[in-house]
Design a protein around this motif. Structure first.
Motif, mmCIF file in Angstrom:
data_model
loop_
_atom_site.group_PDB
_atom_site.id
_atom_site.type_symbol
_atom_site.label_atom_id
_atom_site.label_comp_id
_atom_site.label_asym_id
_atom_site.label_seq_id
_atom_site.Cartn_x
_atom_site.Cartn_y
_atom_site.Cartn_z
ATOM 1 N N ALA A 270 -48.304 -58.208 17.952
ATOM 2 C CA ALA A 270 -48.480 -59.459 17.455
ATOM 3 C C ALA A 270 -49.721 -59.341 16.472
ATOM 4 C CB ALA A 270 -48.836 -60.430 18.396
ATOM 5 N N LEU A 271 -49.605 -59.944 15.322
ATOM 6 C CA LEU A 271 -50.570 -59.795 14.150
ATOM 7 C C LEU A 271 -51.089 -61.413 14.456
ATOM 8 C CD1 LEU A 271 -52.290 -58.228 11.867
ATOM 9 C CD2 LEU A 271 -50.473 -59.276 10.336
ATOM 10 N N LEU A 272 -52.509 -61.423 14.550
ATOM 11 C CA LEU A 272 -53.087 -62.499 14.794
ATOM 12 C C LEU A 272 -53.668 -63.080 13.313
ATOM 13 C CD1 LEU A 272 -54.958 -62.183 18.098
ATOM 14 C CD2 LEU A 272 -52.726 -62.784 17.577
ATOM 15 N N VAL A 273 -54.059 -64.210 13.113
ATOM 16 C CA VAL A 273 -54.509 -64.863 12.054
ATOM 17 C C VAL A 273 -55.707 -64.076 11.467
ATOM 18 C CG1 VAL A 273 -53.447 -67.094 11.936
ATOM 19 C CG2 VAL A 273 -55.736 -66.819 12.883
ATOM 20 N N ASP A 274 -56.766 -63.686 12.475
ATOM 21 C CA ASP A 274 -57.715 -63.007 11.929
ATOM 22 C C ASP A 274 -57.675 -61.433 11.629
ATOM 23 O OD1 ASP A 274 -57.628 -61.719 14.477
ATOM 24 O OD2 ASP A 274 -59.565 -62.294 15.229
ATOM 25 N N GLY A 275 -56.397 -61.016 11.849
ATOM 26 C CA GLY A 275 -55.936 -59.573 11.311
ATOM 27 C C GLY A 275 -56.048 -58.728 12.456
ATOM 28 N N THR A 276 -56.315 -59.224 13.661
ATOM 29 C CA THR A 276 -56.257 -58.329 14.944
ATOM 30 C C THR A 276 -54.716 -57.994 15.277
ATOM 31 O OG1 THR A 276 -58.253 -59.532 15.630
ATOM 32 C CG2 THR A 276 -57.011 -58.321 17.245
ATOM 33 N N SER A 277 -54.405 -56.849 15.490
ATOM 34 C CA SER A 277 -53.174 -56.555 16.107
ATOM 35 C C SER A 277 -53.131 -56.234 17.466
ATOM 36 C CB SER A 277 -52.502 -55.201 15.254
ATOM 37 O OG SER A 277 -51.473 -54.948 15.611
ATOM 38 N N ILE A 278 -52.454 -56.939 18.397
ATOM 39 C CA ILE A 278 -52.100 -56.949 19.695
ATOM 40 C C ILE A 278 -51.011 -56.159 20.117
ATOM 41 C CG2 ILE A 278 -52.291 -58.230 21.911
ATOM 42 C CD1 ILE A 278 -54.875 -58.406 20.371
ATOM 43 N N PRO A 279 -51.013 -55.407 20.883
ATOM 44 C CA PRO A 279 -49.749 -54.589 21.343
ATOM 45 C C PRO A 279 -48.690 -55.564 22.331
ATOM 46 C CG PRO A 279 -51.228 -53.785 22.652
ATOM 47 C CD PRO A 279 -52.152 -54.456 21.583
ATOM 48 N N ILE A 280 -47.506 -55.380 22.056
ATOM 49 C CA ILE A 280 -46.540 -56.347 23.034
ATOM 50 C C ILE A 280 -45.560 -55.214 23.772
ATOM 51 C CG2 ILE A 280 -44.793 -57.977 23.057
ATOM 52 C CD1 ILE A 280 -45.574 -59.138 20.278
ATOM 53 N N SER A 281 -45.492 -55.301 24.874
ATOM 54 C CA SER A 281 -44.815 -54.641 25.578
ATOM 55 C C SER A 281 -43.145 -54.952 25.509
ATOM 56 C CB SER A 281 -45.053 -54.598 27.249
ATOM 57 O OG SER A 281 -44.547 -55.632 27.874
ATOM 58 N N ARG A 282 -42.166 -54.117 25.533
ATOM 59 C CA ARG A 282 -40.843 -54.478 25.655
ATOM 60 C C ARG A 282 -40.669 -55.357 26.673
ATOM 61 N NH1 ARG A 282 -38.782 -48.276 25.933
ATOM 62 N NH2 ARG A 282 -40.832 -48.222 27.246
ATOM 63 N N LEU A 283 -41.198 -55.314 27.752
ATOM 64 C CA LEU A 283 -40.857 -56.297 28.601
ATOM 65 C C LEU A 283 -41.084 -57.670 28.355
ATOM 66 C CD1 LEU A 283 -40.314 -57.003 31.910
ATOM 67 C CD2 LEU A 283 -42.837 -56.642 32.236
ATOM 68 N N TYR A 284 -42.368 -57.906 27.459
ATOM 69 C CA TYR A 284 -42.895 -59.377 27.059
ATOM 70 C C TYR A 284 -42.134 -59.627 25.866
ATOM 71 C CZ TYR A 284 -46.228 -58.985 30.890
ATOM 72 O OH TYR A 284 -46.499 -59.032 32.168
ATOM 73 N N TYR A 285 -41.486 -58.910 24.994
ATOM 74 C CA TYR A 285 -41.351 -59.081 23.577
ATOM 75 C C TYR A 285 -40.543 -60.416 23.469
ATOM 76 C CZ TYR A 285 -39.367 -58.972 18.841
ATOM 77 O OH TYR A 285 -38.709 -59.204 17.477
ATOM 78 N N SER A 286 -39.113 -60.397 24.214
ATOM 79 C CA SER A 286 -38.255 -61.701 24.083
ATOM 80 C C SER A 286 -39.087 -62.968 24.249
ATOM 81 C CB SER A 286 -37.021 -61.447 24.814
ATOM 82 O OG SER A 286 -36.213 -60.449 24.692
#
Length: 57
Positions: free
Chosen positions: A30-46
């Motif tokens: 997930a790319l946040l408005v401040d430019g930070t990229s946070i990983p998303i697991s396959r379990l949580y993506y949907s």
């Protein structure tokens, strides 16, 4: 276990993001408005995708 809040969601341990701050999501982050990229697991993506899409008017 998914953790839901009014405007936040768990995307991968130990991250919980404010959905209002999400600019864009991809299959693995997930790319946040401040430019930070946070990983998303396959379990949580949907769940994350659904929650973000429901916030868009």
């Amino acid at each position: 276990m998914l953790l839901y809040a009014q405007s936040g969601i768990s995307v991968i341990f130990p991250f919980i993001i404010n959905l209002k701050m999400v600019q864009e999501i991809s299959k693995n982050s997930a790319l946040l408005v401040d430019g930070t990229s946070i990983p998303i697991s396959r379990l949580y993506y949907s769940a994350v995708k659904d929650k973000v899409n429901n916030l868009i008017p």
